[in-house]
Design an enzyme around this catalytic site. Structure first.
Site, PDB file in Angstrom:
ATOM      1  N   LYS A   1      21.771   0.965 -61.921  1.00 17.24           N
ATOM      2  CA  LYS A   1      20.401   1.162 -61.440  1.00 17.24           C
ATOM      3  C   LYS A   1      19.398   0.797 -62.546  1.00 17.24           C
ATOM      4  CE  LYS A   1      17.435   4.713 -59.481  1.00 17.24           C
ATOM      5  NZ  LYS A   1      17.352   6.098 -59.016  1.00 17.24           N
TER       6      LYS A   1
ATOM      7  N   GLU B   1      27.849   1.417 -71.420  1.00 15.75           N
ATOM      8  CA  GLU B   1      29.220   1.131 -71.006  1.00 15.75           C
ATOM      9  C   GLU B   1      29.267  -0.097 -70.095  1.00 15.75           C
ATOM     10  OE1 GLU B   1      27.619   3.987 -70.861  1.00 15.75           O
ATOM     11  OE2 GLU B   1      28.916   5.704 -71.273  1.00 15.75           O
TER      12      GLU B   1
ATOM     13  N   GLY C   1      21.387   7.679 -58.349  1.00 13.96           N
ATOM     14  CA  GLY C   1      22.687   7.023 -58.526  1.00 13.96           C
ATOM     15  C   GLY C   1      23.803   7.735 -57.782  1.00 13.96           C
TER      16      GLY C   1
ATOM     17  N   HIS D   1      51.848  22.863 -58.501  1.00 21.09           N
ATOM     18  CA  HIS D   1      52.894  22.905 -59.527  1.00 21.09           C
ATOM     19  C   HIS D   1      52.312  22.829 -60.935  1.00 21.09           C
ATOM     20  CE1 HIS D   1      55.978  22.563 -56.425  1.00 21.09           C
ATOM     21  NE2 HIS D   1      55.110  21.777 -55.813  1.00 21.09           N
TER      22      HIS D   1
HETATM   23  O1  F6P Z   1      24.090   9.080 -67.502  1.00 22.22           O
HETATM   24  C1  F6P Z   1      24.027   9.507 -66.199  1.00 22.22           C
HETATM   25  C2  F6P Z   1      23.615   8.403 -65.288  1.00 22.22           C
HETATM   26  O2  F6P Z   1      22.290   8.084 -65.466  1.00 22.22           O
HETATM   27  C3  F6P Z   1      23.905   8.759 -63.838  1.00 22.22           C
HETATM   28  O3  F6P Z   1      22.910   9.512 -63.260  1.00 22.22           O
HETATM   29  C4  F6P Z   1      24.088   7.406 -63.234  1.00 22.22           C
HETATM   30  O4  F6P Z   1      24.750   7.491 -62.008  1.00 22.22           O
HETATM   31  C5  F6P Z   1      24.896   6.723 -64.311  1.00 22.22           C
HETATM   32  O5  F6P Z   1      24.372   7.230 -65.522  1.00 22.22           O
HETATM   33  C6  F6P Z   1      24.829   5.233 -64.306  1.00 22.22           C
HETATM   34  O6  F6P Z   1      23.516   4.775 -64.461  1.00 22.22           O
HETATM   35  P1  F6P Z   1      23.132   3.298 -64.118  1.00 22.22           P
HETATM   36  O7  F6P Z   1      23.396   3.072 -62.672  1.00 22.22           O
HETATM   37  O8  F6P Z   1      21.668   3.186 -64.446  1.00 22.22           O
HETATM   38  O9  F6P Z   1      23.962   2.387 -64.975  1.00 22.22           O
END
Ligand code: F6P
Length: 539
Positions: free
Chosen positions: A202, A208, A265, A382
């Protein structure tokens, strides 16, 4: 546990503390109000430590809270996410499948409809092996969704849950963590020229996602003689609210699918964030998923609290959290296909409701979200069910089962369902010391070990079958529960400021982990010591 005497529920809690679920469950009529059905979803709260007067008190509390006005404001697009001045309109994403007319702004409805048309064109072309119709490579066989949190968990959950509905022949993969291992393994496995990468973010600023995107871009460029522009043009799509950043990264605007500020998100599966899923299950199934969610939206908007599934689920949770003081809830799907449900709910519930101040900045009056945890049954039995049956803490559980499986192995399925029912019963009924003594031949020491306190509450949710419709309904049920708990706890369920601090500190630390040790001013002594350890030990 001691109940707060000022609570409007104190008398009910005292009365119920004097009885047991074993007693309550002797009443055959008990289930009538506590078991409610909506289409393919059955919600059974009869193993919650509640009775009619307590439920009525909870319902009166909900009514007095003005929940219907708050709900209608959300559906109509009021800016209820006040810390970001945003509307909350994930329901508009599936309004096309609803029977009630959508109160969302017309412009929003039109935009949503246009995106669905674009998704349709894309899925049709890629599934036919003809990506070039949209400027992409032909012959795609594998789709890699790169995203994290809400840009991963929804499509990941649904793609696995709906495996029997994969209709296009395209294989989907989910690349999430910044740990390079997954990207490395994926690149060994896939043919770059037949791979389509969907970068979902978003913000288009998530560390990452962008790092993994860079890794796959380099890999793809390698397959085009180092021509990254050609590789990105033919093999990358983006889903983002930040079109400018996606374009700056190299993805042409025509290959960017929108996210909107009015969809959080963790509520975004229904938007283009579901693209990788749609590429696997096809648009008919994707629309059926939306329709399943829309049927719960209709129900949430029109049913009185007594038969309103999200309202009942929220009230049971309020009871466990705020009256009984339970600090966690275990979610146990008895379906391997729902193996990602618990992780999905962890974000949906804990990111939404893990707050301690009101939108006005005042401290909240009581506890908010419990810890959500769990994994699939029967495996969970388990591993940690010992503690759930005989540990000192009472943990409310949620069992999710499927009546009709997607496979023909009937004996397996009956065993699976019998375990679900048995666990819910055993937790509720327990085993008395007398019963334990009888089976321990009068050995009191052994009988003590074999006694089960019982009286441990659980909810059972049964889906007639795991289909796009029922999965959409199940997820929407939880979404609306989250909305209601945010309302009852006086918190904004739609922002997530609590994730920011760690991201900022990680950025500060990053240079210190480079080849040369760098001093980062302002770091605490514990962190500095660990950085030194890493430098001293790495090869
Ligand atoms: O760090 C949390 C967050 O902002 C979530 O709310 C979101 O779903 C996720 O990281 C990924 O964010 P983006 O879609 O902006 O990469």
């Amino acid at each position: 546990m001691t109940v707060d005497q000022r609570s409007p529920f104190a008398d009910h809690a005292r009365r119920l503390a004097a009885t047991t679920l074993r007693e309550l469950l002797k009443d055959a009529q008990r289930s009538a109000r506590l078991r409610q059905r909506l289409g393919p979803v059955l919600l059974d709260l009869s193993r919650q430590k509640l009775d009619e007067p307590a439920l009525d008190a909870l319902g009166a509390f909900l009514e007095a809270s003005g929940w219907e006005r708050a709900r209608d404001a959300m559906f109509a697009g009021a800016p209820i996410n006040t810390s970001e001045q945003r509307a909350v309109l994930h329901t508009a994403l599936r309004a096309g499948g609803a029977k009630l007319p959508s109160p969302a702004p017309r412009a929003v409805q039109d935009e949503v409809a246009q995106v669905l048309v674009r998704l349709d064109e894309l899925v049709t072309a890629v599934a036919a092996g003809q990506g070039s119709r949209l400027g992409l490579a032909d012959g795609i066989t594998d789709v890699v969704n790169i995203g994290i949190g809400g840009s991963d968990l929804g499509p990941r959950l649904a793609a696995r849950a709906l495996t029997p509905f994969h209709a296009t022949g395209l294989r989907t993969h989910f690349l999430t963590n910044v740990d390079g291992q997954a990207a490395y393994e994926l690149m060994q496995q896939l043919d770059p020229r037949r791979t389509l990468v969907v970068l979902v973010s978003k913000s288009f600023s998530t560390q990452e996602t962008l790092l993994n995107g860079n890794v796959l871009r380099d890999w793809l460029a390698g397959a085009y003689g180092g021509d990254a522009a050609q590789a990105v043009a033919g093999h990358f799509l983006a889903v983002s609210a930040n079109v400018a950043a996606a374009e700056a990264w190299g993805i042409p605007a025509a290959h960017v699918y929108p996210m909107w500020d009015f969809v959080g998100g963790r509520f975004s599966l229904w938007s283009a964030v579901g693209l990788s899923l749609a590429l696997a299950i096809g648009m008919d199934n994707f629309r059926a998923l939306l329709a399943g969610a829309a049927s719960v939206d209709d129900h949430f908007r029109s049913a009185p609290w007594q038969s309103n599934l999200p309202a009942l689920l929220a009230l049971a949770e309020y009871w466990n959290r705020n009256v009984q003081g339970r600090s966690s809830r275990a979610v146990i799907p008895y379906a391997d296909l729902l193996g990602d449900l618990t992780s999905y709910l962890q974000q949906l519930e804990m990111e939404s409701l893990g707050k301690q101040v009101t939108p006005q900045g005042a401290p909240v009056a009581g506890s908010t979200v419990p810890v959500v945890w769990g994994s699939v049954g029967t495996n969970a039995q388990h591993a940690y069910f010992q503690a759930l049956h005989q540990g000192t803490d009472t943990v409310p559980l949620e069992f999710i089962g499927v009546v009709n499986p997607a496979h023909p192995l009937r004996a397996n399925h009956e065993a699976l369902l019998s375990n679900l029912l048995a666990q819910a019963a055993a937790l509720a009924l327990g085993k008395t010391t007398e019963e334990a003594l009888a089976e321990s031949k009068g050995d009191r020491v052994l009988a003590a070990q074999r006694t089960f306190p019982g009286d441990r509450p659980s909810t059972v949710i049964l889906l007639d079958a795991l289909t796009p419709e029922s999965l959409g309904a199940l997820i929407a049920l939880y979404e609306h529960k989250v909305f209601l708990l945010g309302h009852l706890w006086h918190i904004n369920a739609f922002d997530q400021w609590g994730v920011e601090l760690g991201k900022v500190i990680a950025k500060q630390i990053l240079p210190a982990l480079g080849k040369q040790a760098v001093d980062v001013p302002g770091l605490d002594a514990g962190t500095v010591a660990l950085i030194r350890e890493i430098h001293a030990r790495r090869g």
